[in-house]
Design a protein around this motif. Structure first.
Motif, PDB file in Angstrom:
ATOM      1  N   SER A 175       5.002   2.999  -5.434  1.00  0.00           N
ATOM      2  CA  SER A 175       4.203   1.560  -4.890  1.00  0.00           C
ATOM      3  C   SER A 175       3.272   2.464  -4.422  1.00  0.00           C
ATOM      4  O   SER A 175       1.863   1.869  -4.454  1.00  0.00           O
ATOM      5  N   ASP A 176       3.379   3.460  -3.488  1.00  0.00           N
ATOM      6  CA  ASP A 176       2.370   3.507  -1.924  1.00  0.00           C
ATOM      7  C   ASP A 176       1.091   4.030  -2.590  1.00  0.00           C
ATOM      8  O   ASP A 176       0.013   3.796  -2.291  1.00  0.00           O
ATOM      9  N   HIS A 177       1.974   5.418  -3.707  1.00  0.00           N
ATOM     10  CA  HIS A 177       0.800   5.521  -4.994  1.00  0.00           C
ATOM     11  C   HIS A 177       0.025   4.519  -5.174  1.00  0.00           C
ATOM     12  O   HIS A 177      -1.046   5.206  -5.178  1.00  0.00           O
ATOM     13  N   GLN A 178       0.845   4.132  -6.393  1.00  0.00           N
ATOM     14  CA  GLN A 178      -0.168   3.331  -6.597  1.00  0.00           C
ATOM     15  C   GLN A 178      -1.040   1.778  -5.973  1.00  0.00           C
ATOM     16  O   GLN A 178      -2.065   2.196  -6.881  1.00  0.00           O
ATOM     17  N   VAL A 179      -1.044   1.851  -4.779  1.00  0.00           N
ATOM     18  CA  VAL A 179      -2.104   1.323  -4.218  1.00  0.00           C
ATOM     19  C   VAL A 179      -2.760   2.417  -3.223  1.00  0.00           C
ATOM     20  O   VAL A 179      -4.013   2.326  -3.362  1.00  0.00           O
ATOM     21  N   SER A 180      -2.741   3.727  -3.072  1.00  0.00           N
ATOM     22  CA  SER A 180      -3.619   4.519  -2.976  1.00  0.00           C
ATOM     23  C   SER A 180      -4.451   5.081  -4.274  1.00  0.00           C
ATOM     24  O   SER A 180      -5.843   5.286  -3.906  1.00  0.00           O
ATOM     25  N   ILE A 181      -4.154   4.373  -5.524  1.00  0.00           N
ATOM     26  CA  ILE A 181      -4.778   4.324  -6.624  1.00  0.00           C
ATOM     27  C   ILE A 181      -5.603   4.179  -6.672  1.00  0.00           C
ATOM     28  O   ILE A 181      -7.035   4.253  -6.767  1.00  0.00           O
ATOM     29  N   ILE A 182      -5.304   2.673  -6.184  1.00  0.00           N
ATOM     30  CA  ILE A 182      -6.444   1.952  -6.607  1.00  0.00           C
ATOM     31  C   ILE A 182      -7.583   1.851  -5.288  1.00  0.00           C
ATOM     32  O   ILE A 182      -8.921   1.884  -5.311  1.00  0.00           O
ATOM     33  N   ASP A 183      -7.404   2.009  -4.227  1.00  0.00           N
ATOM     34  CA  ASP A 183      -7.604   2.641  -2.820  1.00  0.00           C
ATOM     35  C   ASP A 183      -9.274   4.170  -3.316  1.00  0.00           C
ATOM     36  O   ASP A 183     -10.431   3.579  -3.777  1.00  0.00           O
ATOM     37  N   ASP A 184      -8.801   4.751  -4.075  1.00  0.00           N
ATOM     38  CA  ASP A 184      -9.664   5.076  -4.706  1.00  0.00           C
ATOM     39  C   ASP A 184     -10.295   5.749  -5.434  1.00  0.00           C
ATOM     40  O   ASP A 184     -11.960   5.373  -5.996  1.00  0.00           O
ATOM     41  N   LEU A 185     -10.630   4.117  -5.868  1.00  0.00           N
ATOM     42  CA  LEU A 185     -11.648   3.587  -7.385  1.00  0.00           C
ATOM     43  C   LEU A 185     -12.148   2.507  -6.845  1.00  0.00           C
ATOM     44  O   LEU A 185     -13.765   3.097  -7.990  1.00  0.00           O
ATOM     45  N   PHE A 186     -12.106   2.360  -6.121  1.00  0.00           N
ATOM     46  CA  PHE A 186     -13.600   2.115  -4.819  1.00  0.00           C
ATOM     47  C   PHE A 186     -14.179   3.240  -5.022  1.00  0.00           C
ATOM     48  O   PHE A 186     -15.896   2.643  -4.705  1.00  0.00           O
ATOM     49  N   LYS A 222       3.475  -7.582  -0.339  1.00  0.00           N
ATOM     50  CA  LYS A 222       3.186  -5.977  -0.769  1.00  0.00           C
ATOM     51  C   LYS A 222       1.985  -5.426  -1.817  1.00  0.00           C
ATOM     52  O   LYS A 222       1.340  -5.266  -1.633  1.00  0.00           O
ATOM     53  N   LEU A 223       3.207  -7.223  -2.878  1.00  0.00           N
ATOM     54  CA  LEU A 223       2.425  -7.332  -4.414  1.00  0.00           C
ATOM     55  C   LEU A 223       1.006  -8.083  -4.263  1.00  0.00           C
ATOM     56  O   LEU A 223       0.413  -7.827  -4.744  1.00  0.00           O
ATOM     57  N   ASN A 224       0.726  -9.172  -3.290  1.00  0.00           N
ATOM     58  CA  ASN A 224      -0.381 -10.349  -2.757  1.00  0.00           C
ATOM     59  C   ASN A 224      -1.073  -9.243  -2.355  1.00  0.00           C
ATOM     60  O   ASN A 224      -2.145  -9.074  -2.977  1.00  0.00           O
ATOM     61  N   ALA A 225      -0.942  -8.432  -1.583  1.00  0.00           N
ATOM     62  CA  ALA A 225      -1.989  -6.972  -0.470  1.00  0.00           C
ATOM     63  C   ALA A 225      -2.219  -6.471  -1.748  1.00  0.00           C
ATOM     64  O   ALA A 225      -3.939  -5.704  -2.294  1.00  0.00           O
ATOM     65  N   HIS A 226      -1.418  -5.957  -2.822  1.00  0.00           N
ATOM     66  CA  HIS A 226      -2.302  -5.425  -3.568  1.00  0.00           C
ATOM     67  C   HIS A 226      -2.959  -5.812  -4.805  1.00  0.00           C
ATOM     68  O   HIS A 226      -4.722  -5.450  -5.708  1.00  0.00           O
ATOM     69  N   LEU A 227      -2.460  -6.639  -5.027  1.00  0.00           N
ATOM     70  CA  LEU A 227      -3.661  -8.015  -6.241  1.00  0.00           C
ATOM     71  C   LEU A 227      -4.864  -8.136  -5.163  1.00  0.00           C
ATOM     72  O   LEU A 227      -5.763  -8.042  -6.064  1.00  0.00           O
ATOM     73  N   HIS A 228      -4.653  -8.937  -4.113  1.00  0.00           N
ATOM     74  CA  HIS A 228      -5.817  -9.370  -3.648  1.00  0.00           C
ATOM     75  C   HIS A 228      -7.079  -7.557  -3.629  1.00  0.00           C
ATOM     76  O   HIS A 228      -8.667  -7.299  -3.785  1.00  0.00           O
ATOM     77  N   GLN A 229      -6.632  -6.585  -3.540  1.00  0.00           N
ATOM     78  CA  GLN A 229      -7.555  -5.553  -3.337  1.00  0.00           C
ATOM     79  C   GLN A 229      -7.424  -5.448  -4.641  1.00  0.00           C
ATOM     80  O   GLN A 229      -8.783  -5.105  -5.130  1.00  0.00           O
ATOM     81  N   LEU A 230      -7.340  -4.879  -5.754  1.00  0.00           N
ATOM     82  CA  LEU A 230      -7.334  -5.192  -7.279  1.00  0.00           C
ATOM     83  C   LEU A 230      -8.694  -6.975  -7.738  1.00  0.00           C
ATOM     84  O   LEU A 230      -9.154  -5.848  -7.987  1.00  0.00           O
TER      85      LEU A 230
END
Ligand code: ADP
Ligand code: MG
Length: 311
Positions: A175-186, A222-230
């Protein structure tokens, strides 16, 4: 179009170095980050970071908008065809940009096939229901198959190698990797003409790492934070974000819909479109839009063929 950290007024090279070393290379990455999280990762004092964020906001033009500007932005929303007219109609024309669309359903209900199809269809020109754009495919379960992309490209008369060149694939290992991939997508999305980001599935790592009732609150947070990021990613770049979520049926539920009982959809507290998928006879699948006041009620039937999603 990509404003780098170094282009933000008032950011000196020492601060820029620290931000870049921590993975914050574009102005967007700091604008959407929290001060405490930035301070922890970079060692820069919060007061200095606050200044950087304010300047980045100003440089990116993030201010109040008038209602008319909101209307014009709304008109800017684009749609990607799913390949099925009936499913497109149910969704008000297709998968929308500037929002998250969640497909949830049991194993084999067609979630991954739809993700593959959209990664191909986003590349179509607008007159054929696409956005002439590229796709990012984040795979958490290892179910991505290039063979399906090839077959779907052929089914549309597109050059398969070219279509595959326009899909950026990454396996997310936790999940950490998943979140950091989305960070990089910005940073990655605006540089590479990406108009669709797929996360298939958005929930599996979170479920595996935070199992059971005792971790439910932490997992959901954690999932909510990830969804907000998306969601921010979708809004910032006018792209479509599609996520999947596997839910289990409960054989002991006799009334109502047995698949909504366990897990349910994950977008409950995030704006977005939720689509439930169910198996029907043979290759037929049934889609239903859940809790969407702006879309008509009803169901759509589509099929999964060798060439992809069709009516
Ligand atoms: P989910 O992701 O919801 O678990 P999938 O999207 O992987 O489900 O859907 C799997 C289904 O897709 C299979 O059961 C099959 O019906 C269909 N499918 C997969 N590959 C093909 C193919 N090459 N030709 C036709 N149908 C296929
Ligand atoms: Mg799947």
């Amino acid at each position: 179009r990509v404003l780098s950290i170094r282009d933000i007024p008032g950011v000196n090279p020492a601060i820029a170095d620290k931000l870049e070393a921590a993975g914050y290379s574009s102005a967007w990455t700091v604008v959407v980050a929290r001060v405490d999280e930035l301070a922890e990762k970079t060692g820069i004092p919060p007061t200095a970071l606050q200044k950087v964020i304010e300047n980045a906001r100003r440089a990116l033009g993030i201010t109040f908008k008038t209602a008319r500007e909101v209307k014009l932005e709304r008109l800017n929303i684009k749609k990607i065809t799913t390949g099925s007219k009936s499913l497109d109609d149910l969704l008000g024309g297709g998968i929308e940009t500037k929002t998250i669309t969640e497909f949830y359903g049991e194993y084999g209900s067609g979630k991954t096939q739809i993700c593959h199809q959209l990664s191909v269809n986003v590349q179509l020109p607008p007159e054929r229901g696409g956005l002439s754009g590229k796709a990012v495919y984040v795979d958490t379960e290892g179910t991505f198959r290039w063979e399906r992309i090839e077959a779907m490209a052929r089914g549309l008369g597109l050059e398969p190698d070219q279509v595959m060149d326009n899909i950026f694939y990454m396996r997310a290992y936790n999940s950490d990797h998943q979140v950091s991939i989305i960070d990089d997508l910005f940073t990655f999305v605006p540089k590479n003409d990406v108009r669709l980001v797929v996360v298939d599935s958005v929930t599996s790592h979170f479920r595996a790492e935070f199992p059971g009732r005792e971790h439910l609150a932490e997992r959901q947070q954690k999932l909510n934070a990830h969804l907000h990021q998306l969601m921010r990613l979708a809004e910032a770049f006018n792209i479509a974000v599609v996520v999947t979520n596997q839910v289990m049926a409960r054989p002991d539920v006799f009334y109502g819909d047995p698949t909504t009982a366990v897990g349910g959809h994950v977008l409950a507290h995030t704006p977005g479109v939720r689509v439930q998928l169910r198996r029907s006879k043979g290759n037929k699948r049934i889609a239903r839009v859940v809790d969407a006041p702006h879309l008509p009620e009803g169901e759509a039937v589509f099929v999964i063929t060798e060439e992809g999603i069709r009516d």
